[in-house]
Design a protein around this motif. Structure first.
Motif, PDB file in Angstrom:
ATOM      1  N   THR B 434       0.831  -1.198   0.000  1.00  0.00           N
ATOM      2  CA  THR B 434       0.000   0.000   0.000  1.00  0.00           C
ATOM      3  C   THR B 434       0.862   1.244   0.000  1.00  0.00           C
ATOM      4  O   THR B 434       0.602   2.201  -0.728  1.00  0.00           O
ATOM      5  CB  THR B 434      -0.911   0.009   1.240  1.00  0.00           C
ATOM      6  OG1 THR B 434      -1.571  -1.226   1.317  1.00  0.00           O
ATOM      7  CG2 THR B 434      -1.893   1.126   1.164  1.00  0.00           C
ATOM      8  N   ALA B 451       0.392  -1.280 -11.784  1.00  0.00           N
ATOM      9  CA  ALA B 451      -0.765  -0.510 -11.377  1.00  0.00           C
ATOM     10  C   ALA B 451      -0.432   0.953 -11.542  1.00  0.00           C
ATOM     11  O   ALA B 451       0.499   1.413 -10.897  1.00  0.00           O
ATOM     12  CB  ALA B 451      -1.100  -0.792  -9.918  1.00  0.00           C
TER      13      ALA B 451
ATOM     14  N   GLY C   4      -1.533  12.058  -5.024  1.00  0.00           N
ATOM     15  CA  GLY C   4      -2.189  10.767  -5.192  1.00  0.00           C
ATOM     16  C   GLY C   4      -3.676  10.881  -5.426  1.00  0.00           C
ATOM     17  O   GLY C   4      -4.420   9.954  -5.210  1.00  0.00           O
ATOM     18  N   GLU C  13      -8.981  -1.664 -16.901  1.00  0.00           N
ATOM     19  CA  GLU C  13      -8.317  -2.783 -16.233  1.00  0.00           C
ATOM     20  C   GLU C  13      -8.493  -2.699 -14.726  1.00  0.00           C
ATOM     21  O   GLU C  13      -8.578  -3.713 -14.041  1.00  0.00           O
ATOM     22  CB  GLU C  13      -6.823  -2.805 -16.556  1.00  0.00           C
ATOM     23  CG  GLU C  13      -6.491  -3.205 -17.965  1.00  0.00           C
ATOM     24  CD  GLU C  13      -6.428  -2.000 -18.875  1.00  0.00           C
ATOM     25  OE1 GLU C  13      -6.567  -0.876 -18.372  1.00  0.00           O
ATOM     26  OE2 GLU C  13      -6.264  -2.192 -20.092  1.00  0.00           O
ATOM     27  N   VAL C 136      -4.770   1.586   3.981  1.00  0.00           N
ATOM     28  CA  VAL C 136      -5.066   1.479   2.550  1.00  0.00           C
ATOM     29  C   VAL C 136      -6.055   2.566   2.121  1.00  0.00           C
ATOM     30  O   VAL C 136      -5.865   3.224   1.099  1.00  0.00           O
ATOM     31  CB  VAL C 136      -5.633   0.088   2.207  1.00  0.00           C
ATOM     32  CG1 VAL C 136      -6.063   0.030   0.758  1.00  0.00           C
ATOM     33  CG2 VAL C 136      -4.601  -0.982   2.480  1.00  0.00           C
ATOM     34  N   THR C 143      -5.325   4.434  -4.451  1.00  0.00           N
ATOM     35  CA  THR C 143      -4.446   3.445  -3.825  1.00  0.00           C
ATOM     36  C   THR C 143      -5.085   2.067  -3.863  1.00  0.00           C
ATOM     37  O   THR C 143      -4.424   1.073  -4.167  1.00  0.00           O
ATOM     38  CB  THR C 143      -4.178   3.830  -2.371  1.00  0.00           C
ATOM     39  OG1 THR C 143      -3.595   5.107  -2.360  1.00  0.00           O
ATOM     40  CG2 THR C 143      -3.251   2.836  -1.723  1.00  0.00           C
ATOM     41  N   PHE C 145      -7.225   0.941  -5.923  1.00  0.00           N
ATOM     42  CA  PHE C 145      -7.210   0.410  -7.283  1.00  0.00           C
ATOM     43  C   PHE C 145      -5.819  -0.060  -7.671  1.00  0.00           C
ATOM     44  O   PHE C 145      -5.647  -1.115  -8.266  1.00  0.00           O
ATOM     45  CB  PHE C 145      -7.706   1.466  -8.284  1.00  0.00           C
ATOM     46  CG  PHE C 145      -9.179   1.403  -8.484  1.00  0.00           C
ATOM     47  CD1 PHE C 145      -9.731   0.411  -9.256  1.00  0.00           C
ATOM     48  CD2 PHE C 145     -10.019   2.312  -7.877  1.00  0.00           C
ATOM     49  CE1 PHE C 145     -11.096   0.337  -9.441  1.00  0.00           C
ATOM     50  CE2 PHE C 145     -11.380   2.245  -8.051  1.00  0.00           C
ATOM     51  CZ  PHE C 145     -11.929   1.255  -8.823  1.00  0.00           C
ATOM     52  N   ARG C 146      -4.827   0.721  -7.290  1.00  0.00           N
ATOM     53  CA  ARG C 146      -3.463   0.305  -7.620  1.00  0.00           C
ATOM     54  C   ARG C 146      -3.117  -1.000  -6.929  1.00  0.00           C
ATOM     55  O   ARG C 146      -2.518  -1.905  -7.513  1.00  0.00           O
ATOM     56  CB  ARG C 146      -2.475   1.380  -7.185  1.00  0.00           C
ATOM     57  CG  ARG C 146      -2.382   2.513  -8.156  1.00  0.00           C
ATOM     58  CD  ARG C 146      -1.261   3.417  -7.735  1.00  0.00           C
ATOM     59  NE  ARG C 146      -1.286   4.658  -8.489  1.00  0.00           N
ATOM     60  CZ  ARG C 146      -0.435   5.635  -8.249  1.00  0.00           C
ATOM     61  NH1 ARG C 146       0.457   5.521  -7.297  1.00  0.00           N
ATOM     62  NH2 ARG C 146      -0.496   6.740  -8.962  1.00  0.00           N
ATOM     63  N   LEU C 147      -3.502  -1.072  -5.668  1.00  0.00           N
ATOM     64  CA  LEU C 147      -3.257  -2.297  -4.902  1.00  0.00           C
ATOM     65  C   LEU C 147      -3.936  -3.478  -5.588  1.00  0.00           C
ATOM     66  O   LEU C 147      -3.347  -4.547  -5.780  1.00  0.00           O
ATOM     67  CB  LEU C 147      -3.819  -2.101  -3.500  1.00  0.00           C
ATOM     68  CG  LEU C 147      -3.295  -2.972  -2.386  1.00  0.00           C
ATOM     69  CD1 LEU C 147      -1.799  -2.789  -2.265  1.00  0.00           C
ATOM     70  CD2 LEU C 147      -3.976  -2.596  -1.088  1.00  0.00           C
ATOM     71  N   GLU C 149      -4.798  -3.777  -8.669  1.00  0.00           N
ATOM     72  CA  GLU C 149      -4.163  -4.134  -9.933  1.00  0.00           C
ATOM     73  C   GLU C 149      -2.856  -4.872  -9.702  1.00  0.00           C
ATOM     74  O   GLU C 149      -2.495  -5.777 -10.434  1.00  0.00           O
ATOM     75  CB  GLU C 149      -3.911  -2.879 -10.768  1.00  0.00           C
ATOM     76  CG  GLU C 149      -5.153  -2.389 -11.445  1.00  0.00           C
ATOM     77  CD  GLU C 149      -4.900  -1.091 -12.156  1.00  0.00           C
ATOM     78  OE1 GLU C 149      -4.705  -1.107 -13.359  1.00  0.00           O
ATOM     79  OE2 GLU C 149      -4.887  -0.041 -11.479  1.00  0.00           O
ATOM     80  N   PHE C 150      -2.150  -4.453  -8.658  1.00  0.00           N
ATOM     81  CA  PHE C 150      -0.855  -5.094  -8.410  1.00  0.00           C
ATOM     82  C   PHE C 150      -1.032  -6.547  -7.990  1.00  0.00           C
ATOM     83  O   PHE C 150      -0.296  -7.415  -8.441  1.00  0.00           O
ATOM     84  CB  PHE C 150      -0.088  -4.327  -7.333  1.00  0.00           C
ATOM     85  CG  PHE C 150       1.346  -4.736  -7.248  1.00  0.00           C
ATOM     86  CD1 PHE C 150       2.274  -4.185  -8.115  1.00  0.00           C
ATOM     87  CD2 PHE C 150       1.766  -5.666  -6.331  1.00  0.00           C
ATOM     88  CE1 PHE C 150       3.599  -4.566  -8.060  1.00  0.00           C
ATOM     89  CE2 PHE C 150       3.098  -6.058  -6.276  1.00  0.00           C
ATOM     90  CZ  PHE C 150       4.016  -5.495  -7.143  1.00  0.00           C
ATOM     91  N   VAL C 151      -1.998  -6.792  -7.125  1.00  0.00           N
ATOM     92  CA  VAL C 151      -2.147  -8.176  -6.647  1.00  0.00           C
ATOM     93  C   VAL C 151      -2.986  -9.014  -7.603  1.00  0.00           C
ATOM     94  O   VAL C 151      -3.083 -10.223  -7.420  1.00  0.00           O
ATOM     95  CB  VAL C 151      -2.757  -8.245  -5.230  1.00  0.00           C
ATOM     96  CG1 VAL C 151      -1.878  -7.544  -4.243  1.00  0.00           C
ATOM     97  CG2 VAL C 151      -4.158  -7.736  -5.193  1.00  0.00           C
ATOM     98  N   LEU C 152      -3.573  -8.360  -8.612  1.00  0.00           N
ATOM     99  CA  LEU C 152      -4.513  -9.107  -9.468  1.00  0.00           C
ATOM    100  C   LEU C 152      -3.883 -10.349 -10.086  1.00  0.00           C
ATOM    101  O   LEU C 152      -4.390 -11.459  -9.927  1.00  0.00           O
ATOM    102  CB  LEU C 152      -5.048  -8.200 -10.571  1.00  0.00           C
ATOM    103  CG  LEU C 152      -5.903  -8.964 -11.588  1.00  0.00           C
ATOM    104  CD1 LEU C 152      -7.205  -9.387 -10.941  1.00  0.00           C
ATOM    105  CD2 LEU C 152      -6.172  -8.156 -12.819  1.00  0.00           C
ATOM    106  N   VAL C 285      -8.032  -6.560   0.280  1.00  0.00           N
ATOM    107  CA  VAL C 285      -8.249  -5.517  -0.722  1.00  0.00           C
ATOM    108  C   VAL C 285      -9.739  -5.245  -0.883  1.00  0.00           C
ATOM    109  O   VAL C 285     -10.185  -4.092  -0.893  1.00  0.00           O
ATOM    110  CB  VAL C 285      -7.624  -5.922  -2.068  1.00  0.00           C
ATOM    111  CG1 VAL C 285      -7.874  -4.854  -3.110  1.00  0.00           C
ATOM    112  CG2 VAL C 285      -6.133  -6.148  -1.903  1.00  0.00           C
TER     113      VAL C 285
END
Lengths: 370, 492, 369
Positions: B434, B451, C4, C13, C136, C143, C145-147, C149-152, C285
């Motif tokens: 995070t 991301a 941010g 996506e 979070v 954040t 959404f980024r999280l 996408e990263f763990v997707l 998430v």
């Protein structure tokens, strides 16, 4: 804000204790659990715990045996387990349990009440193998010290993972045992385990079959083979039969049984169609130069020898009302209407059902002799 | 297309127009010098590329001497008066600019549509130094020189593109440190360049001693654990970054360049990934990422598995480890903390040791201390194994700063594991993630291209992007996306 | 540039990532439980029926995006139903999410305690979890959404792998009869599983962050489809391995189906526990997303509430609510209740608002143009 959150996080970390932290050498792993009945409706729990010798980096064990046993009698299995904590300086944990041995007496009285703790506790591994103690108490099995084997549990596990063992003994993990126990149209089975005092080793011999949660009877080794063929469990068996004065052993036997259900007067009848794939392992007559006709004859002889064995086992299981060969399951899954009708009195229906067995043997090869 | 010479444009005859045209073409870099050498004669050159004495002796002085005479300037007289050397006549501005970028001095005579280029390029003046941190098996053996002029020359010789922009700044009230900003004007996101200029101009400080100062002053978030700019000592990496549409910042007196924007993904890319074939590069990169994961998570995982969730270990493994711990005097937590701290001290200590002694001491400390520690029952051999693997794995990434980040976070992971085992590890890992997700580097998400997800750019993360990919990844919002056109393909 | 904030609308996506994680993460590894009770062996179909029932929500989301571009549920509801009704409706809508969050966090805590930790107090687990979630959500949706996408990709791959692995030891006969119950029962079981698709209703709260109607519909459908496939595999595994009778007795059949798997000699022997970690990550998430939705919804309705303190207050509420639930049976009962009664209104409310808005002639082409 972010700073504040960070502080909160640190604070939370600071006030936390290590509730579940317990070093691995401060834990006593119960690797084998034995359950027996005791006087007054109590249970006697036997637990094997590996010994850690002080040697740094040394191998497990080192003394005469790699483990010690703890025994406790209590009203429930859980109580006994908790009480065992008083007998070891370390923290007795069940997470690494590999083997469960149920005493035959206990099994005869019904296993459901005994294994609730093992089912309910999320920490109890569902993969642990279930055994029934042959003729003796589970405690007697567990207190036996095999001279060579360092840790019985790991040896038993290894045995369970060895494919050629699926010949006359069929290992079953706890989850599958429970599944068959709970499933209305199935009954569980478990291998019998005994101790050979003279040879100083464990013996897996025969199978225990259940009707519901009670031990209904035991099958000897040859019957177990027939059971293995009927229940699709045999993976690499060795079947021996006698024909015309010769003794013949088939090796690498794989069996595949299908059950055809027929309905007569609202009652099901079952036709077992067993196909056996094998190679010729030994022929005491030492014949060579086998022709296709010889193969056919051998197959025919094997069929003749096997069918009565299978029929006998089916009859035996029917008399015990032990449906370990998926008759009920076939009915439930593929003949829903009939199943609904006979569901309530299934055991009686199963006992009285007409069963026929058909065997077909396929001999594929005969080794290095022509 | 940046690599195609812009044809057609003639060289202006008027001197001011000529100067403006050149400035325009090159973006008025600080090293572009115009010198009047007599009436109507302008000499243009890039100071970073030419040898001053050569220029003075070979071009400027003869020209000036001529100017003192009475003769009328004409190309004929002019060329005759100059010492013989490689001279080219150019009538096309683009060609002239190319000469300029190759280290020629342009001599322009007002009223003439031709310039003559004189080669006056100079050799490198600093002793070539090898990169210390980002060493590679393959690829350039040079690191950035400390003197900014040399560094500019290095970049200019490696990237002879008229679109390369070099902007100069002086920062530091007292140090007046020269700073150069490099980018490709037709590739880099204009917003990015604007933002860098803004941040540089914001700085009011008495001195910039190293690029590390600058790094912290222009970062998006000074409180972030992660390096939000990328530092590199490799010119090839710098040039590659500029080609990607990023910008490089060089500081006089510092051998380390700053590349922005930076993403966490970028910090795991070593330049030689691209020098090997696709699969070789991907293979190396995969283990690099794995190594860094180990470096941050292994001690935590070890503690979680041994202390809190030993049910996950196979029984034999658990027993062997338990056995090795049985006679150890220290509790597990203290043991691993102690070892981690000792390793950190070793690292710092061995940095100051002379290299020759350093290796001996390293072996002595590693082997002797390890064996002695285990023998004495202070540490268990399993812990030693874990700590050593962690220490070595923490160097698998090419970026030193992010390595330190993981080394710090490793302790956080350790504590989370002590308190809550695997659950703690998972939640703490997510908190780290995070934190990373919160970060931006010059308008680019720190977690890009994961991301926001850019599926095309995802190839260039754990695996390596094939060089034949003919477009730039969108991560840095490049103004121009085309990158590669193979000749065969064009002919088809 | 550095704060941010959300820049315009989200990438399609991102919608896929978050919806997938929410769909597969907020489901409690108990997917087949209720369905098994109703359907028996063929309960895996309930997942499909549930998805079919959820499709109208997706269609509505697209229609909504077309008709009211950039407007969220609150804005349209207050316009269509009038301010008091709209506010109350919205609060109820958010309340469903909040209650869901409370029960889910509690259940996740119980799950962690049951399988990973033993003696740690519940409040520590819940507290640690919520602190992480607060961190979070502190920086808002981008954040999250980024999280997501990263763990997707790892989550998707691992989740699929685990679902496939859980099929080890499956018996085909357990899946038969393939149609074991009357047709109406499938509908009932589908409704029972419909709550799994509740995250879809969150699309109505995102308002102007959403991508265009087609991209939204495509990605949301894709997310729904892939999550359904995984849930279907989970159900298949649970029923196929344990049989309907035992699957109906297990608290977390999905987890049990993976927990039973044995890969001897593997470094990590009990795969189920690793899977639990994977699931926890997706849940984390997804739960953060819910927390943000409720907080953002509240600050949207009451602009004077500061977002950051709202999240803290909500987190305290969730912690308190989660800890005050006396026992597992109550948690299950609330879950069942939510399943039966709250999910349909939660998905039905946007429909209601939409139709009232259409009847009153709000929104429409001229806005879109």
């Amino acid at each position: 804000m972010r700073l504040k959150l960070g502080c909160l996080l640190l604070l939370a970390l600071a006030v936390m204790g290590c509730w579940d932290f317990e070093e691995v050498d401060r834990r006593a792993f119960a690797t084998t659990i034995g359950i027996d009945p005791a006087a007054g409706g109590k249970v006697r729990l036997t637990v094997q715990v590996p010994i850690l010798t002080g040697g740094r980096g040394g191998a497990v064990g080192g003394g005469e045996s790699g483990f010690y046993t703890l025994i406790q009698t209590a009203r429930t299995v859980n109580e006994a387990f908790a009480a065992l904590q008083t007998k070891t300086g370390r923290d007795l944990v069940i997470q690494q349990n590999k083997v469960i041995v149920l005493g035959a007496t206990a099994a005869r009285a019904g296993v459901k009440s005994l294994i609730d703790y093992l089912r309910r506790n999320p920490k109890a591994p569902p993969q642990s193998l279930v055994f029934i103690a042959r003729g003796k108490s589970a405690a007697a099995i567990l207190s036996f010290v095999p001279p060579k084997e360092i840790l019985p549990a790991s040896e038993l596990i290894l045995a369970g993972q060895t494919v050629p063992k699926a010949d006359r003994v069929y290992f079953i993990p706890l989850w599958e045992f429970v599944q068959k126990l709970v499933h209305q149209s199935k009954d569980p089975y478990a291998p019998l385990i005994g101790v050979d005092r003279r040879e100083k080793c464990f013996v897996f011999s025969g199978m225990a079959v259940f009707a519901g949660d009670r031990l209904a009877g035991t099958l000897d080794e040859e019957e177990s083979q027939a059971f293995g063929l009927l229940a699709n469990l045999m993976k690499a068996g060795a079947l021996t039969f006698t024909t015309a004065g010769r003794r013949i052993t088939l090796r690498n036997v794989k069996g595949r049984t299908r059950i055809a259900v027929r309905e007569e007067d609202g009652r099901p009848s079952f036709h077992f169609k067993t196909v056996v794939y094998a190679a010729l392992g030994e022929d005491t007559a030492g014949r060579t130069g086998l022709t296709p006709a010889d193969y056919r004859r051998l197959e025919e002889e094997a069929t003749q020898a096997l069918r009565p064995r299978l029929e006998a086992v089916v009859k035996k299981l029917q008399n015990w009302e032990a449906d370990v060969i998926d008759c009920g399951e076939t009915l439930r899954a593929y003949h829903q209407r009939l199943w609904v009708r006979v569901k309530s009195s299934w055991r009686k229906v199963y006992r009285q059902a007409l069963t026929t067995v058909e065997v077909k043997v396929h001999l594929a090869r005969d080794g290095s002799l022509r | 297309m940046a690599w195609e010479p812009r044809s057609g444009e003639k060289i202006p005859q008027e001197t001011p127009v000529f100067i403006t045209a050149l400035k325009e073409r090159l973006g008025d870099p600080p090293d572009l010098v115009f010198t009047a050498a007599g009436e109507g004669i302008t000499v243009a050159y890039l100071a970073s590329l030419v040898e001053a004495s050569e220029l003075a002796g070979g071009v400027l002085d003869p020209l000036r001497r001529m100017g003192e005479g009475t003769e009328k300037f004409s190309w004929r007289n002019l060329l005759q008066s100059l010492p013989a050397r490689e001279i080219r006549g150019r009538e096309n501005l683009a060609e002239a600019v190319e000469d300029l970028l190759s280290g020629y001095a342009l001599v322009h005579l007002a009223g003439s549509g031709t310039v003559y280029s004189f080669v006056v390029s100079r050799p490198f003046r600093w002793p070539p130094t090898q990169p210390q941190i980002e060493r590679t098996i393959r690829g350039s053996r040079l690191s950035f020189p400390e003197a900014l002029a040399e560094a500019v020359r290095l970049v200019r010789t490696r990237l002879r593109d008229a679109s390369l922009r070099v902007e100069g700044f002086f920062l530091g009230r007292r140090t007046r440190t020269a700073i150069a900003l490099f980018y490709l004007v037709d590739v880099a996101d204009p917003g990015l360049v604007e933002e860098i200029r803004r941040r540089l101009s914001r700085i009011e400080i008495d001195g910039i001693v190293d690029s590390g100062y600058l790094e912290q002053l222009i970062t998006d978030n000074r409180r972030s654990l992660f390096p939000l700019t990328q530092s590199t000592e490799r010119p090839d990496k710098g040039v590659a970054a500029i080609l990607e549409g990023r910008a490089a910042i060089l500081v006089d007196g510092s051998p380390t360049a700053i590349l922005v924007p930076a993403t966490i993904n970028e910090l795991y890319q070593s330049s030689d990934d691209y020098y090997y074939g696709l699969f070789h590069g991907s293979f190396l990169r995969f283990f690099r990422v794995l190594g860094n994961l180990l470096a941050v998570a292994l001690p935590g995982l070890y503690v979680a598995l041994l202390g809190v969730n030993p049910e996950l270990l196979p029984i034999k493994f658990a027993l062997v480890v338990a056995q090795s711990r049985a006679g150890v005097a220290l509790p597990l937590i203290l043991e691993i903390l102690l070892m981690e701290i000792i390793i950190e001290i070793f690292r710092e200590g061995s940095l100051r040791l002379p290299t020759t002694i350093g290796q001996t001491i390293g072996v002595a400390a590693g082997v002797v201390l390890g064996i002695a520690g285990v023998e004495a029952g202070i540490v268990s051999s399993a812990t030693l194994v874990v700590v050593v693997i962690t220490a070595i794995a923490s160097y698998s990434g090419p970026n030193y700063e992010v390595g330190i980040t993981w080394r710090i976070l490793r302790f956080g992971m350790l504590f989370a594991a002590i308190f809550l085992g695997l659950f703690g590890l998972a939640v703490f890992g997510l908190v780290i993630l995070t934190h990373a997700a919160n970060q931006n580097s010059f308008g680019v998400s720190y977690l890009a291209p994961w991301a926001p997800m850019r599926p095309r750019a995802l190839f260039d993360t754990i695996t390596r992007r094939p060089l034949a990919q003919n477009r730039r990844a969108g991560t840095y919002h490049p103004a121009e996306e085309d990158r590669l056109r193979l000749k065969e393909r064009e002919e088809e | 540039m550095t704060d941010g904030r959300n820049h315009g609308s989200l990438a399609p996506e991102a919608i896929f990532a978050l919806l997938f994680l929410a769909l597969s993460g907020m489901e409690f590894l108990a997917a087949p439980y209720g369905a098994v009770r109703i359907l028996g062996p063929s309960s895996y179909w309930a997942v499909v029926v549930g998805m079919i029932l959820a499709m109208p929500v997706l269609v509505l989301a697209r229609a909504w995006r077309r008709r009211f571009p950039g407007k969220n549920l609150r804005a349209v509801a207050t316009a269509a139903l009038g301010r008091p009704l709209g506010v109350i409706g919205n609060l109820l809508f958010l309340a469903v999410y909040l209650i869901w969050l409370v029960v889910a966090v509690r259940d996740a805590g119980d799950l962690v305690l049951a399988y990973l930790l033993d003696r740690t107090p519940l409040w520590v687990v819940v507290g640690f979890f919520l602190l992480g979630m607060l961190y979070v959500v502190a920086n808002g949706l981008s954040t999250i959404f980024r999280l997501a996408e990263f763990v997707l990709i790892p989550a998707l791959a691992l989740r699929l792998l685990m679902s496939l692995v859980s099929l080890q030891g499956m018996e085909i006969s357990h899946l038969f009869p393939a149609f074991s119950a009357p047709l109406l029962a499938y509908l009932r079981a589908g409704l029972d599983l419909f709550r799994t698709f509740l995250p879809l209703a969150a699309l109505f709260l995102l308002g102007d962050l959403l991508p265009g109607p087609e991209g939204l519909f495509r990605n949301a459908s894709l997310a729904t489809g892939s999550a359904t496939a995984i849930l279907f595999l989970d159900a298949l595994g649970a029923v196929g391995v344990f049989g309907a009778d035992l699957a109906g007795e297990l608290a977390w059949p999905g987890l049990a189906a993976i927990h039973h798997v044995s890969f001897p000699y593997l470094l990590v022997e009990q795969l189920g526990l690793l899977f639990l970690i994977v699931w926890l990550v997706t849940f984390f998430v997804a739960a953060s997303f819910y927390l943000h939705l409720v907080a953002a919804g509240l600050t949207d309705a009451f602009p004077r509430l500061p977002y950051s303190w709202t999240t803290v207050g909500l987190a305290l509420l969730v912690a308190f609510g989660g800890l005050i639930l006396p026992n597992a049976a109550v948690v299950r009962t609330i879950f069942d209740g939510l399943r039966r009664f709250a999910m349909l209104p939660a998905a039905g409310y946007p429909f209601l608002v939409y139709f009232v808005a259409v009847l009153r002639g709000l929104g429409g082409r001229k806005d879109a143009a």
